[in-house]
Scaffold this motif. Structure first.
Motif, PDB file in Angstrom:
ATOM      1  N   GLY A 145       8.029 -31.771 -13.273  1.00 49.16           N
ATOM      2  CA  GLY A 145       7.034 -31.823 -12.217  1.00 49.16           C
ATOM      3  C   GLY A 145       6.152 -30.594 -12.320  1.00 49.16           C
ATOM      4  O   GLY A 145       5.835 -30.135 -13.415  1.00 49.16           O
ATOM      5  N   CYS A 181       9.033 -38.783  -7.186  1.00 55.06           N
ATOM      6  CA  CYS A 181       8.309 -37.772  -7.951  1.00 55.06           C
ATOM      7  C   CYS A 181       7.171 -37.178  -7.132  1.00 55.06           C
ATOM      8  O   CYS A 181       6.509 -37.883  -6.370  1.00 55.06           O
ATOM      9  CB  CYS A 181       7.711 -38.392  -9.217  1.00 55.06           C
ATOM     10  SG  CYS A 181       8.901 -38.975 -10.429  1.00 55.06           S
ATOM     11  N   CYS A 192       5.929 -36.643 -14.160  1.00 59.17           N
ATOM     12  CA  CYS A 192       5.917 -37.674 -13.136  1.00 59.17           C
ATOM     13  C   CYS A 192       5.773 -36.988 -11.769  1.00 59.17           C
ATOM     14  O   CYS A 192       6.509 -36.041 -11.489  1.00 59.17           O
ATOM     15  CB  CYS A 192       7.199 -38.472 -13.201  1.00 59.17           C
ATOM     16  SG  CYS A 192       7.367 -39.771 -11.996  1.00 59.17           S
ATOM     17  N   SER A 193       4.809 -37.431 -11.008  1.00 57.69           N
ATOM     18  CA  SER A 193       3.952 -38.587 -11.199  1.00 57.69           C
ATOM     19  C   SER A 193       2.497 -38.129 -11.230  1.00 57.69           C
ATOM     20  O   SER A 193       2.095 -37.299 -10.419  1.00 57.69           O
ATOM     21  CB  SER A 193       4.183 -39.561 -10.037  1.00 57.69           C
ATOM     22  OG  SER A 193       3.401 -40.708 -10.107  1.00 57.69           O
ATOM     23  N   THR A 237      12.250 -35.305 -17.467  1.00 58.51           N
ATOM     24  CA  THR A 237      11.142 -35.456 -16.529  1.00 58.51           C
ATOM     25  C   THR A 237      10.824 -34.103 -15.910  1.00 58.51           C
ATOM     26  O   THR A 237      11.724 -33.406 -15.433  1.00 58.51           O
ATOM     27  CB  THR A 237      11.502 -36.447 -15.407  1.00 58.51           C
ATOM     28  OG1 THR A 237      11.725 -37.744 -15.966  1.00 58.51           O
ATOM     29  CG2 THR A 237      10.370 -36.543 -14.385  1.00 58.51           C
ATOM     30  N   ASP A 290      16.438 -37.084 -15.649  1.00 56.93           N
ATOM     31  CA  ASP A 290      15.490 -36.895 -14.544  1.00 56.93           C
ATOM     32  C   ASP A 290      15.559 -35.471 -14.001  1.00 56.93           C
ATOM     33  O   ASP A 290      14.602 -34.983 -13.398  1.00 56.93           O
ATOM     34  CB  ASP A 290      15.792 -37.870 -13.404  1.00 56.93           C
ATOM     35  CG  ASP A 290      15.378 -39.289 -13.750  1.00 56.93           C
ATOM     36  OD1 ASP A 290      14.468 -39.455 -14.585  1.00 56.93           O
ATOM     37  OD2 ASP A 290      15.961 -40.237 -13.190  1.00 56.93           O
TER      38      ASP A 290
END
Length: 209
Positions: free
Chosen positions: A112, A143, A132-133, A110, A88
């Motif tokens: 952003g 997120c 995400c997201s 993950t 993450d």
């Protein structure tokens, strides 16, 4: 262990805190329909035998030649038949982690709106990234909402599979039509569905149109 590849399509994230029988039965249905990959979310509250459940999930996925990832808990790759790790956050000591695992594994991250994370993934030769997201989502409350411009720029930086996640449903997936992506990561849209096979069909119709 040979390193598996990650296909295009539906990337299923499963919540292990759900009742084990439910998790395994819905996973089995999803695997029979054909999915790109499975990620085990590291939400192990109320799970009495974490490693036992993770191994059961891995066994089901292996029967369908579907790669399975653990979310963050990379230590499990040393003792369980997992295919990869999904972070993450950017890990501080990736090379040390790889040495500890001591086998070929798939690695995802993950991302952003901060494109520095995408650049890091590219420089460190990760196997895929997910954003995400894309939409508000109860399972992605930590997120930020990712802009489509971010995804477009990321595709110019990172030349491997790129997945979109967070609040994606058959009803809104058409809003992503202008983007170049490998597939969608879904949790509640399938795992909370009364009929996961029908839910997958709906997603697939929209992805393949």
């Amino acid at each position: 262990m040979n390193k598996k590849s990650i296909k295009a399509g539906i990337y299923l994230v499963i919540d292990p805190s759900m009742e084990e029988v439910t998790v395994l039965s819905k996973l089995q249905i999803s695997l029979e329909k054909g999915i790109a990959a499975v990620q085990i979310w590291d939400n192990f509250k109320n799970v009495t035998n974490v490693e036992g459940l993770v191994q059961k999930i891995c066994t089901l996925c292996a029967n369908h030649h579907t790669p399975v990832f653990i979310n963050n808990r990379w230590e499990f790759l040393k003792t369980i038949d997992l295919d990869g790790i999904h972070f993450d956050e950017i890990p501080t000591k990736l090379e040390e982690i790889k040495k500890e695992i001591n086998k070929e594994v798939l690695i995802g991250l993950t991302c952003g709106n901060n494109l520095d994370h995408v650049k890091w993934a590219s420089e460190n030769q990760l196997d895929y990234i997910s954003f995400c997201s894309m939409f508000p989502s109860p399972s992605a409350i930590d997120c930020e909402i990712v802009t489509q411009e971010t995804v477009k720029k990321a595709a110019q930086i990172f030349d491997k599979p790129l997945f979109l996640a967070g609040g994606i449903a058959p009803e809104n997936i058409n809003q992503l039509d202008g983007l170049n992506y490998h597939g969608v990561a879904v949790i509640s849209g399938i795992m909370n569905a009364a009929h996961p096979d029908e839910a997958i069909n709906e997603y697939r119709k929209k992805l393949n149109k």
